[in-house]
Design a protein around this motif. Structure first.
Motif, PDB file in Angstrom:
ATOM      1  N   LYS A  38      10.463  73.104 -13.427  1.00 20.68           N
ATOM      2  CA  LYS A  38      10.288  73.230 -12.186  1.00 20.68           C
ATOM      3  C   LYS A  38       9.684  74.583 -12.082  1.00 20.68           C
ATOM      4  O   LYS A  38      10.349  75.562 -12.419  1.00 20.68           O
ATOM      5  CB  LYS A  38      11.659  73.201 -11.415  1.00 20.68           C
ATOM      6  N   LEU A  39       8.782  74.681 -11.508  1.00 22.21           N
ATOM      7  CA  LEU A  39       7.777  75.864 -11.443  1.00 22.21           C
ATOM      8  C   LEU A  39       8.450  76.781 -10.402  1.00 22.21           C
ATOM      9  O   LEU A  39       9.184  76.385  -9.302  1.00 22.21           O
ATOM     10  CB  LEU A  39       6.347  75.676 -10.985  1.00 22.21           C
ATOM     11  N   PRO A  40       8.501  78.049 -10.572  1.00 22.05           N
ATOM     12  CA  PRO A  40       9.025  79.272  -9.808  1.00 22.05           C
ATOM     13  C   PRO A  40       8.094  79.249  -8.366  1.00 22.05           C
ATOM     14  O   PRO A  40       7.156  78.553  -8.329  1.00 22.05           O
ATOM     15  CB  PRO A  40       8.652  80.476 -10.319  1.00 22.05           C
ATOM     16  N   GLU A  41       9.013  79.450  -7.321  1.00 22.78           N
ATOM     17  CA  GLU A  41       8.526  79.185  -5.982  1.00 22.78           C
ATOM     18  C   GLU A  41       7.019  79.109  -5.571  1.00 22.78           C
ATOM     19  O   GLU A  41       6.474  78.394  -5.404  1.00 22.78           O
ATOM     20  CB  GLU A  41       9.581  80.113  -5.086  1.00 22.78           C
ATOM     21  N   PRO A  42       6.564  80.496  -5.978  1.00 25.87           N
ATOM     22  CA  PRO A  42       5.249  80.566  -5.479  1.00 25.87           C
ATOM     23  C   PRO A  42       4.112  79.431  -5.944  1.00 25.87           C
ATOM     24  O   PRO A  42       3.031  79.515  -5.550  1.00 25.87           O
ATOM     25  CB  PRO A  42       4.653  81.956  -5.786  1.00 25.87           C
ATOM     26  N   TRP A  43       4.513  79.118  -7.274  1.00 26.72           N
ATOM     27  CA  TRP A  43       3.718  77.984  -7.990  1.00 26.72           C
ATOM     28  C   TRP A  43       3.837  76.609  -7.557  1.00 26.72           C
ATOM     29  O   TRP A  43       3.194  75.857  -8.129  1.00 26.72           O
ATOM     30  CB  TRP A  43       3.853  78.265  -9.380  1.00 26.72           C
ATOM     31  N   GLN A  44       4.975  76.358  -6.768  1.00 26.87           N
ATOM     32  CA  GLN A  44       5.422  75.049  -6.448  1.00 26.87           C
ATOM     33  C   GLN A  44       4.286  74.198  -5.887  1.00 26.87           C
ATOM     34  O   GLN A  44       3.470  74.814  -5.153  1.00 26.87           O
ATOM     35  CB  GLN A  44       6.618  74.717  -5.308  1.00 26.87           C
ATOM     36  N   ASN A  45       3.872  73.075  -6.352  1.00 28.70           N
ATOM     37  CA  ASN A  45       2.777  72.265  -5.810  1.00 28.70           C
ATOM     38  C   ASN A  45       1.388  72.902  -6.387  1.00 28.70           C
ATOM     39  O   ASN A  45       0.277  72.387  -5.790  1.00 28.70           O
ATOM     40  CB  ASN A  45       2.715  71.954  -4.274  1.00 28.70           C
ATOM     41  N   GLN A  76       4.603  62.482  -8.938  1.00 34.13           N
ATOM     42  CA  GLN A  76       5.858  63.221  -8.751  1.00 34.13           C
ATOM     43  C   GLN A  76       6.096  64.075  -9.766  1.00 34.13           C
ATOM     44  O   GLN A  76       7.295  64.848  -9.603  1.00 34.13           O
ATOM     45  CB  GLN A  76       6.979  62.106  -8.860  1.00 34.13           C
ATOM     46  N   GLY A  77       5.138  64.399 -10.584  1.00 30.08           N
ATOM     47  CA  GLY A  77       5.162  65.577 -11.778  1.00 30.08           C
ATOM     48  C   GLY A  77       4.621  66.795 -10.913  1.00 30.08           C
ATOM     49  O   GLY A  77       5.169  67.840 -11.641  1.00 30.08           O
ATOM     50  N   GLU A  78       4.123  66.919  -9.874  1.00 28.64           N
ATOM     51  CA  GLU A  78       3.644  68.056  -9.409  1.00 28.64           C
ATOM     52  C   GLU A  78       4.645  68.877  -9.094  1.00 28.64           C
ATOM     53  O   GLU A  78       6.103  68.570  -8.856  1.00 28.64           O
ATOM     54  CB  GLU A  78       2.837  67.616  -7.885  1.00 28.64           C
ATOM     55  N   GLY A  79       4.799  70.300  -9.203  1.00 28.80           N
ATOM     56  CA  GLY A  79       5.912  71.327  -9.090  1.00 28.80           C
ATOM     57  C   GLY A  79       6.439  71.539 -10.509  1.00 28.80           C
ATOM     58  O   GLY A  79       7.268  72.437 -10.427  1.00 28.80           O
TER      59      GLY A  79
END
Ligand SMILES: Cc1ncc(COP(=O)(O)O)c(C=O)c1O
Length: 392
Positions: A328-335, A361-364
């Motif tokens: 899961k990407l770190p917060e600022p990179w979500q989406n 659903q793979g985004e993030g």
């Protein structure tokens, strides 16, 4: 020039964008650490190489390999499969040679779907399944895989109106990209569901062997459908035997499905070089010590990589299977998985796959393929740490 409409659905995905970013990074002089592709860097078994080498000097192997030429291969597969999963397989009717499992899953929709009929696909999932459905003129209904459901689809969520037009469901466990596993009871439930709704059940099983921590071998779909009423399963030599470039795999399962897929293939290919089959037979029949070594190597890489990620405070669960890490990407990179991967490769040379490339659903998320030795993986994480430090 004017092209068929179906080509539109196949062009311009995020992996093409990533290839472009990789090429830009190379021309800017970056050293690339490519963790974006699940192409093993390990060696094919010596027995396979020796068998292929021997075949090269035998001119009887140099011609077209037609249907009848593959009986010894089919027998070796049936024997291996039965020994491994305790389900009988008829080598005459229930095994099909493939030019890799992707070729098989890509072509199968042509044998199953009429235009507008629906295939049920996992989201996220391996991209070629969708490509095969588009080529067949079919429609896709995606089954979302969520972390809270252990990345398994919820069959009860598929609308009745979709089921009325659906002909095909594709599963893949251990799963690329999420690395999740499915139990035999989940497969039994799914077989029953597919029988109820008259669906062909496809199971893509390339990571049958790539399982860690002494976990029991993952189940085959035919253990849940031993009469092979509606199921077909796809295997490859690319992962267990590091033979991706040799392009060889096989399908086992329902005899009518095997025949239907063979009819499609007969239009397109004459099978691959017989020496490659000889190599694959040697791999299946030889000592499986090389498979154990491959698994041990990927487990070591997993441990080094997860520890390094955790040390930079990117907390990711340790996968139990496959050669990937799904993070899961770190917060600022979500989406923003595509942008993250683009910038990462341009700034550091580390190439990884954006989750968005595997479906909505793979985004993030991003997927790391552990296809370098532990030292290189540690360097990659250092580069990632520097990148995150600059951009967080
Ligand atoms: C789920 C899945 N299916 C198929 C393939 C391709 O297998 P093959 O090399 O046999 O075509 C891969 C390769 O990464 C995969 O992850």
């Amino acid at each position: 020039m004017r092209f068929a409409n179906r080509l539109k659905a196949l062009s311009g995905n995020v992996f093409v964008d990533m290839d472009q970013a990789k090429a830009e990074a190379i021309s800017a002089g970056k050293t690339i650490i490519d963790l974006s592709l699940g192409s093993s860097d390990l060696q094919a078994p010596n027995v396979a190489i020796a068998a292929i080498e021997k075949s090269l000097h035998d001119p009887t192997t140099h011609g077209y390999l037609l249907y009848h030429g593959t009986l010894t291969f089919r027998e070796a597969v049936a024997k291996w499969y039965t020994h491994r999963f305790d389900v009988e397989i008829d080598p005459q009717t229930e095994v099909l040679l493939l030019i890799g499992s992707q070729e098989g899953t890509g072509h199968l929709p042509l044998a199953i779907l009429n235009p507008q009929e629906i295939a049920l696909l996992l989201d996220p999932g391996y991209p070629s399944y969708a490509g095969g459905v588009y080529l067949a003129g079919g429609q896709i209904h995606t089954m979302p895989l969520l972390a809270e459901n252990q990345f398994l689809p919820v069959l009860a969520d598929i609308p009745t109106s979709v089921l009325a037009k659906a002909r095909l469901m594709v599963l893949n466990y251990p799963h690329n990209p999420t690395t999740s596993m499915a139990s035999l009871s989940f497969f039994e439930e799914t077989v029953k569901f597919c029988q109820q709704h008259d669906l062909v059940l496809v199971h893509d099983f390339p990571y049958a062997d790539i399982v860690f921590d002494e976990i029991k071998s993952p189940p085959s779909i035919l253990q849940a459908d031993p009469n092979k009423s509606s199921s077909i399963e796809f295997f490859t030599f690319s992962k267990s035997y590091n033979m991706g470039g040799f392009r060889i795999g096989f399908a086992v399962g329902n005899a009518e499905l095997v025949t239907a897929l063979r009819k499609i293939k007969a239009i397109i290919d004459f099978n691959q070089y017989r020496g490659v089959l000889d190599g694959a037979i040697a791999a299946l029949e030889g000592s499986q010590e090389t498979v154990k070594q491959t698994v041990a190597e990927f487990q070591k890489r997993r441990d080094v990589f997860i520890k390094a990620l955790n040390n930079i405070n990117w907390l990711v669960e340790s996968p139990q299977a496959t050669m990937y890490v799904w993070a899961k990407l770190p917060e600022p990179w979500q989406n923003k998985s595509t942008e993250f991967c683009r910038q990462l490769v341009l700034k550091t040379g580390v190439a990884v796959s954006p989750g968005a490339g595997f479906g909505k659903q793979g985004e993030g998320y991003v997927r790391f393929a552990l296809v370098h030795n532990p030292d290189v993986l540690e360097v990659a994480v250092k580069q990632i740490a520097g990148f995150l430090g600059e951009t967080l």
